[in-house]
Design an enzyme around this catalytic site. Sequence first.
Site, PDB file in Angstrom:
ATOM      1  N   PHE A  38     -24.000 -18.110   5.996  1.00 23.23           N
ATOM      2  CA  PHE A  38     -23.236 -19.165   6.664  1.00 23.23           C
ATOM      3  C   PHE A  38     -21.939 -19.499   5.952  1.00 23.23           C
ATOM      4  O   PHE A  38     -21.285 -20.479   6.251  1.00 23.23           O
ATOM      5  CB  PHE A  38     -24.099 -20.422   6.820  1.00 23.23           C
ATOM      6  CG  PHE A  38     -24.347 -21.131   5.520  1.00 23.23           C
ATOM      7  CD1 PHE A  38     -23.722 -22.333   5.254  1.00 23.23           C
ATOM      8  CD2 PHE A  38     -25.179 -20.572   4.565  1.00 23.23           C
ATOM      9  CE1 PHE A  38     -23.943 -22.978   4.052  1.00 23.23           C
ATOM     10  CE2 PHE A  38     -25.396 -21.213   3.373  1.00 23.23           C
ATOM     11  CZ  PHE A  38     -24.780 -22.425   3.108  1.00 23.23           C
ATOM     12  N   LYS A  40     -18.157 -17.772   4.495  1.00 21.73           N
ATOM     13  CA  LYS A  40     -17.272 -16.612   4.424  1.00 21.73           C
ATOM     14  C   LYS A  40     -16.227 -16.891   3.361  1.00 21.73           C
ATOM     15  O   LYS A  40     -15.788 -18.034   3.223  1.00 21.73           O
ATOM     16  CB  LYS A  40     -16.572 -16.391   5.764  1.00 21.73           C
ATOM     17  CG  LYS A  40     -17.517 -15.933   6.849  1.00 21.73           C
ATOM     18  CD  LYS A  40     -16.782 -15.769   8.160  1.00 21.73           C
ATOM     19  CE  LYS A  40     -17.790 -15.554   9.274  1.00 21.73           C
ATOM     20  NZ  LYS A  40     -17.227 -15.809  10.593  1.00 21.73           N
ATOM     21  N   ASP A 149     -28.866 -18.715  -9.281  1.00 21.88           N
ATOM     22  CA  ASP A 149     -28.752 -17.477  -8.505  1.00 21.88           C
ATOM     23  C   ASP A 149     -27.841 -16.503  -9.251  1.00 21.88           C
ATOM     24  O   ASP A 149     -26.963 -15.884  -8.651  1.00 21.88           O
ATOM     25  CB  ASP A 149     -28.219 -17.784  -7.102  1.00 21.88           C
ATOM     26  CG  ASP A 149     -28.392 -16.600  -6.152  1.00 21.88           C
ATOM     27  OD1 ASP A 149     -29.336 -15.799  -6.373  1.00 21.88           O
ATOM     28  OD2 ASP A 149     -27.595 -16.461  -5.213  1.00 21.88           O
TER      29      ASP A 149
END
Length: 438
Positions: A38, A40, A149
């Site tokens: 979701f 860019k 992450d």
Amino acid sequence: MTLGLALQEYSGDDLQPPAEKTLLGKYELGKLLGYGAFAKVYHGRDIESKQSVAIKAINKQKIITGGLVAHVKREIAAMRRLRHPNIVRLHEVLANQKKIYFVLEFAEGGELFSKVAKCRFSEDLSRRYFQQLISAVGYCHSRGVYHRDLKLENLLLDEKWNLKVNDFGLSAVTNYQNQIQSDGLLHTMCGTPAYVAPEIFAKKGYDGAKVDIWSCGIILYVLSTGYLPFNDPNLMVMYRKIYKGEFRVPKWISRDLKRFLSRLLDTNPETRITIKEIINDPWFRVGYKDANLFSDHFEMKCGDDGCRNSSLKSLNAFDIISFSSGYNLSALFSDEDGGEMFLSTVAAEEIIEMVVHAAEEERLTVAARKKWWVKVDEGHSCNFTLTVEVKRLTVDIMVAEVRWRGGEAEPGPEIWEGRLRPRLSGLVYRPDGPVAGK
Ligand code: ADE
């Protein structure tokens, strides 16, 4: 060589650059650099300084429906405090009706992933990048910010090929589908599982610092060998390997590095090496220039562009997103039919007083007023109403919400933009370029 999932690069025709070519008249939007579920990322250019930036466009609705508004706010507040030579800097946050835009430092050298995908690194080069990674990670942990992450795809290079960790503190925002769900645990089933620490599989909470250190261990392993320590086409088999923590090292890996890797990839978070222990490790220390991670060494000094010691002087869209509730910021950045907001440093009563005065000058009727709001209309024969409500944003800054309703031939924009707003332009505070009352 398999390194997990690379950042998806733009390759198809389906993802066109956004129709609007500038962002608030401040940044030119260029080519798409990559995209996720979701978000860019585009190349951008600061129109005034001509400096390159990366612009990450995030879909606001998905954050709201994902119940992550509070999380996003927290992460943004954390990110704005981070300044480190090995972390991609978040310059500012902007928003329009549908999207939040992170304006980021542009890392010209591209992804470290693409370099190591061509050829594994020497132990010395692996160490150099690992030292830079630990410098960034230790700095953030000392400020209570965890990446959660970390993976090779999140490591970029600048023009001098220095490491830049991307999205530090924003991982839960830009990758939220992989992140904390209703049970409060990290879920990476659809992300890059190869970097996930084993304690994530346990149905308990986890220590963000220890999870980041495990991922750093995976990164170091990949840099120096060219492949992942735990890998299998079958996800369940891969998880089992991670859980067991059994990995092999190729014979060209030195004894010191092997020992160091086993401390990083210790499946028990309690006994896993800490940042302080990493910095004192003999393999790590070779050629390490000791920067004091735990001081404010990298913090900006007052007078720097980002220094904000007064909400009045420094408030910009970034702060507005942090402060405002519900992320309903569209009216701050656009002036669509139905309403508009503007910022003001003038006291609420004075704003209301000036709106009343402007309305009277324009021969409109003041139907009702209180300290914080006023309602005006065109008299009894017309069902058009316009209200201005003032709310406090910070100690110094007010937000005035202007809304209109009813009437024929859409008189709202005409009455507000054509008649009232020009009379009130002295009230409008512009933190960072045009927001309203143009
Ligand atoms: N791709 C994603 N983020 C980037 C950045 N900050 N610089 C360059 N490329 C990127």
